[in-house]
Design a protein around this motif. Structure first.
Motif, mmCIF file in Angstrom:
data_model
loop_
_atom_site.group_PDB
_atom_site.id
_atom_site.type_symbol
_atom_site.label_atom_id
_atom_site.label_comp_id
_atom_site.label_asym_id
_atom_site.label_seq_id
_atom_site.Cartn_x
_atom_site.Cartn_y
_atom_site.Cartn_z
ATOM 1 N N HIS A 105 0.801 -1.228 0.000
ATOM 2 C CA HIS A 105 0.000 0.000 0.000
ATOM 3 C C HIS A 105 0.836 1.281 0.000
ATOM 4 O O HIS A 105 0.273 2.369 0.160
ATOM 5 C CB HIS A 105 -0.948 -0.008 1.198
ATOM 6 C CG HIS A 105 -1.882 -1.170 1.183
ATOM 7 N ND1 HIS A 105 -2.943 -1.281 0.317
ATOM 8 C CD2 HIS A 105 -1.880 -2.316 1.910
ATOM 9 C CE1 HIS A 105 -3.565 -2.426 0.514
ATOM 10 N NE2 HIS A 105 -2.944 -3.078 1.471
ATOM 11 N N GLU A 107 2.352 3.101 -2.321
ATOM 12 C CA GLU A 107 1.993 4.128 -3.312
ATOM 13 C C GLU A 107 0.708 4.851 -2.923
ATOM 14 O O GLU A 107 0.607 6.068 -3.048
ATOM 15 C CB GLU A 107 1.876 3.512 -4.699
ATOM 16 C CG GLU A 107 3.225 3.091 -5.253
ATOM 17 C CD GLU A 107 3.111 2.471 -6.645
ATOM 18 O OE1 GLU A 107 2.097 2.713 -7.339
ATOM 19 O OE2 GLU A 107 4.045 1.749 -7.017
ATOM 20 N N GLN A 108 -0.275 4.108 -2.439
ATOM 21 C CA GLN A 108 -1.534 4.722 -2.023
ATOM 22 C C GLN A 108 -1.311 5.648 -0.831
ATOM 23 O O GLN A 108 -1.861 6.744 -0.781
ATOM 24 C CB GLN A 108 -2.553 3.641 -1.672
ATOM 25 C CG GLN A 108 -3.890 4.210 -1.241
ATOM 26 C CD GLN A 108 -4.912 3.127 -0.934
ATOM 27 O OE1 GLN A 108 -4.642 1.945 -1.064
ATOM 28 N NE2 GLN A 108 -6.089 3.542 -0.523
ATOM 29 N N ARG A 111 0.237 8.830 -2.078
ATOM 30 C CA ARG A 111 -0.758 9.679 -2.749
ATOM 31 C C ARG A 111 -1.653 10.386 -1.738
ATOM 32 O O ARG A 111 -1.932 11.574 -1.852
ATOM 33 C CB ARG A 111 -1.622 8.833 -3.693
ATOM 34 C CG ARG A 111 -0.993 8.538 -5.020
ATOM 35 C CD ARG A 111 -2.023 8.052 -6.044
ATOM 36 N NE ARG A 111 -2.948 7.053 -5.533
ATOM 37 C CZ ARG A 111 -2.750 5.737 -5.541
ATOM 38 N NH1 ARG A 111 -1.621 5.249 -6.013
ATOM 39 N NH2 ARG A 111 -3.662 4.909 -5.064
ATOM 40 N N ILE A 112 -2.109 9.640 -0.734
ATOM 41 C CA ILE A 112 -2.984 10.224 0.282
ATOM 42 C C ILE A 112 -2.254 11.325 1.048
ATOM 43 O O ILE A 112 -2.803 12.407 1.281
ATOM 44 C CB ILE A 112 -3.515 9.135 1.247
ATOM 45 C CG1 ILE A 112 -4.493 8.230 0.493
ATOM 46 C CG2 ILE A 112 -4.162 9.753 2.477
ATOM 47 C CD1 ILE A 112 -4.873 6.961 1.256
ATOM 48 N N GLU A 116 -3.612 13.749 -2.787
ATOM 49 C CA GLU A 116 -4.238 13.351 -4.047
ATOM 50 C C GLU A 116 -5.506 12.562 -3.770
ATOM 51 O O GLU A 116 -5.753 12.132 -2.647
ATOM 52 C CB GLU A 116 -3.257 12.527 -4.881
ATOM 53 C CG GLU A 116 -2.027 13.325 -5.270
ATOM 54 C CD GLU A 116 -0.981 12.493 -6.012
ATOM 55 O OE1 GLU A 116 -1.289 11.374 -6.426
ATOM 56 O OE2 GLU A 116 0.140 12.989 -6.150
ATOM 57 N N ARG A 118 -8.226 9.849 -3.237
ATOM 58 C CA ARG A 118 -8.174 8.517 -2.617
ATOM 59 C C ARG A 118 -8.925 7.523 -3.486
ATOM 60 O O ARG A 118 -9.953 7.846 -4.053
ATOM 61 C CB ARG A 118 -8.793 8.568 -1.229
ATOM 62 C CG ARG A 118 -8.001 9.473 -0.329
ATOM 63 C CD ARG A 118 -8.649 9.604 1.006
ATOM 64 N NE ARG A 118 -7.928 10.666 1.729
ATOM 65 C CZ ARG A 118 -8.103 10.946 2.972
ATOM 66 N NH1 ARG A 118 -8.981 10.298 3.683
ATOM 67 N NH2 ARG A 118 -7.423 11.893 3.553
ATOM 68 N N SER A 119 -8.392 6.304 -3.540
ATOM 69 C CA SER A 119 -9.091 5.287 -4.319
ATOM 70 C C SER A 119 -9.232 4.017 -3.533
ATOM 71 O O SER A 119 -8.636 3.777 -2.564
ATOM 72 C CB SER A 119 -8.346 5.016 -5.613
ATOM 73 O OG SER A 119 -6.979 4.735 -5.360
#
Length: 119
Positions: A105, A107-108, A111-112, A116, A118-119
């Motif tokens: 996780h 990369e996520q 990003r968070i 950026e 959230r997905s």
């Protein structure tokens, strides 16, 4: 999977675990000690963003909880080494699982943290 209910006052299993390995640096310190005995300055190099004061504090807490052993060699200058105790080694599966989750996780999380979507 059904979770067993515990009264999360003093002695709750989750609270006990977080109390021992929680905090920003303890998990990282323990992960580095999985590879074997480390000297204080070696840990400082492996964890460049930790301060000397915080590393000392975290190591003392881990030692007090019986997770880390501290060995002082009678030399000049004194050589101090840290290693996991037998009890501390029981945390290896937990630490490996946390590492795997972080790798899956990362990369996520980045990003968070950058704000950026959230997905």
């Amino acid at each position: 999977m059904r979770h067993q209910r515990y009264d999360c006052n003093f002695g709750c299993p989750m609270e006990a675990c977080v109390e021992v390995i929680g905090g920003k640096w303890k998990g990282v310190i323990l992960f580095h000690l999985l590879g074997g005995t480390r000297r204080f300055n070696e840990l400082m190099r492996l964890i460049p963003s930790v301060t000397q004061r915080m590393l000392t504090r975290q190591l003392r807490e881990l030692e007090a909880d019986g997770i880390v052993a501290r060995k002082v060699h009678a030399e000049v200058p004194p050589r101090v080494e840290y290693s996991l105790t037998e009890f501390g080694r029981t945390l290896e599966p937990v630490l490996r699982m946390l590492q795997g989750w972080g790798a899956s996780h990362l990369e996520q999380i980045i990003r968070i943290r950058k704000g950026e979507a959230r997905s």
